[in-house]
Enzyme design. Sequence first.
Site, PDB file in Angstrom:
ATOM      1  N   ASP A  95       0.820  -1.213   0.000  1.00 45.07           N
ATOM      2  CA  ASP A  95       0.000   0.000   0.000  1.00 45.07           C
ATOM      3  C   ASP A  95       0.859   1.272   0.000  1.00 45.07           C
ATOM      4  OD1 ASP A  95      -2.069  -1.740   0.172  1.00 45.07           O
ATOM      5  OD2 ASP A  95      -2.938  -0.894   2.004  1.00 45.07           O
ATOM      6  N   HIS A 248       3.693  -2.518   3.128  1.00 45.72           N
ATOM      7  CA  HIS A 248       3.759  -1.140   2.623  1.00 45.72           C
ATOM      8  C   HIS A 248       5.098  -0.910   1.925  1.00 45.72           C
ATOM      9  CE1 HIS A 248       0.731  -0.920   5.834  1.00 45.72           C
ATOM     10  NE2 HIS A 248       0.210   0.098   5.164  1.00 45.72           N
TER      11      HIS A 248
END
Length: 736
Positions: A95, A248
Amino acid sequence: MSRASRRRAAHRKQRNRRLPLRYLLPSLLLVAVAVMLLLRGYVHSEFLADHRVRPPGDNDRVPREILEGGPVVDARGEKPVTYEVPDRTIVLTFDDGPDPEWTPKVLDKLAEYDAHAVFFVTGTMASRHPDLVRRMVAEGHEVGLHTFNHPDLSYQDPSGIDRQLSQNQLALVGAAGVRTSLFRPPYSSHTHALDNESWRVTEYIGRHGYITAFNDTDSKDWARPGVAEIVERATPKKPGDGAIVLLHDSGGDRSQTVTALDRLLSRLTSQGYEFANLTEALNAPSAHTPATGLELWKGKAFVGAVGLSERLTGVLVVGLAVIGSLVLARFGLMLALSATHARRVRKRGFAWGRNPVTEPVTVLVPAYNEAKCIANTVRSLTASDHPIEVVVVDDGSRDGTADIVESMGLPNVRVVRQANAGKPAALNNGIAHASHDIIVMMDGDTVFEPTTVRELVQPFADPRVGAVAGNAKVGNRDTLIGAWQHIEYVMGFNLDRRMYDMLQCMPTIPGAVGAFRREALERVGGMSEDTLAEDTDITMAIHRDGWRVVYAENARAWTEAPESVRQLWSQRYRWSYGTMQAMWKHRRAVIERGPSGRFGRVGLPLVSLFMVIAPLLAPLIDVFLLYGLVFGPTKETVVAWLGVLAVQGVCAAYAFRLDREPMTHLISLPLQQVLYRQLMYVVLLQSWITALTGGRLRWQKLRRTGVVEAAPVTTVPAQGRRRGEHSHDPEKSALV
């Protein structure tokens, strides 16, 4: 109509076609820069993003099969369904990217293990780093939407959600040429954590054709708990289970994530897991569809504009560093050298020669339509305490200027009439009619103090001096524009002049008050019509001929400054353009020897830096002030701007002290920096455009009011009356 009249009419018609272009180009350039900065601020700014995160709420309106189902939710049909990842299959998801530092390392590690993943990108990051998005798609990874700037969508109304989706999709299309049907909402978790508000968003997203991918295995790498902990949390709890793992690749230091990814890939590969993107894992059609037509061009245009804004901002940051260095260097030089100069001038026994200059001089007053001012000008000269003759050269005035002077019947005042030919021609005509070897030149809207001429000619006691600059001061300083010009004049005449004096390269003698040795004028060919800044041109020529050019501090002249923005624009436009012409005319001085070479290698670079480049870049200080106020960091930006203003305030106060001026006008200094500097910037920019496009600029006569009737009474210490200094023209000094 005569042939000459037709030529003049054609010239006016051509000029009228060109003038709007010269005004239009600076305006378009300023608008383009503003748009680029706004775009850059929009895709970068954390200030504009909504960082609110809604706490968990009731979930009574969330279907039970969703709360208990898999991590992939398809709400596109009448009845929403969920999907789970098959056994021994891992869907790695990343992300918040792409990030220029960490995403390439993640992609490299995935390529090493021949693993595919899903990258949920934000529009801001995708538009700034489109090459990374293209690499993701080219290497077989899937890309999903993660909104444009990462807000909690439960706080957004439908129009806000649509905007986040469309802008995120636009960035993806522009970066990689594809659309995607995958979506992950920011701040999301497992499906069992859905509440009524987040489910409302999921349903809305589904109706717009998107599949929402949550996760069922959260590594919590954003907290940087350590590599071992990240690997442990990213591993399925039951051996052999499939999973969607949340990681991430942006949002801070992701070194632990990259290291943990290597260990996770190695461990799970050895256990027989496959690493697939989401549609591969679900055996479904690809989430990517090629973008075509207008949508593709809009996306490319958007990403291209973001890239241009990034490069432009980089250039502007370099420009800001340059102007910051120039401002500090200039003020440092001015303060250091002006203090040394002031001590030298105050030295006891200072004199220009063995004997003071007492012989008569000729004062030339070129005049064109100066009916409102000429009487005050000539009357001030007759009060001089030095023997003079006054020659008023009427340059074809149509308002009776010459008649006014003749009707005054003053002794030692002559009027020479000529057809309108311009100021340089009028001065050369006056030189031809001058009776004396020292010639003082002034403007027809200027008044002298009784001591001005005597103070102005004393440096000629030194036979090396070829020209002397006086101290031009603003007489009409009671208006705001007048006060701003007063600050500019005083700073230019009391700091810049001392710096140029110590460096021996004064670039300009002001047309309002200057004196010349006839021999120096004759040796350089008199006043030239080659440029619109004949005073700068003649000063540079005299320097190159080997003469000293000095400054007489106490030779004060009070001139009428423009009282409207339009008049100020016209005057400064002519000065800026004329200065550029003079610099270009004398450019060969850079490669010459002797005094000419010294001026070319010292004077011309300084004039270029402090009078052309620095003023052109100076508005960057205010541009980044506005940028920082809107997009942040606000506090640091304001402190930096106030620091620059404080440095300018110290320099201005020192200049006012040296010139024995009251400090009250410095109250308007902050406002001057915000408004006046922008006007000077646009004037200089227009001058650059005129020069680069080969335009010609005609003489622009300012409308005078005659407000400066007589010179104010100035008390000058007796010792100071014997002193003089070098200088340059404050009228050509751009305030930075």
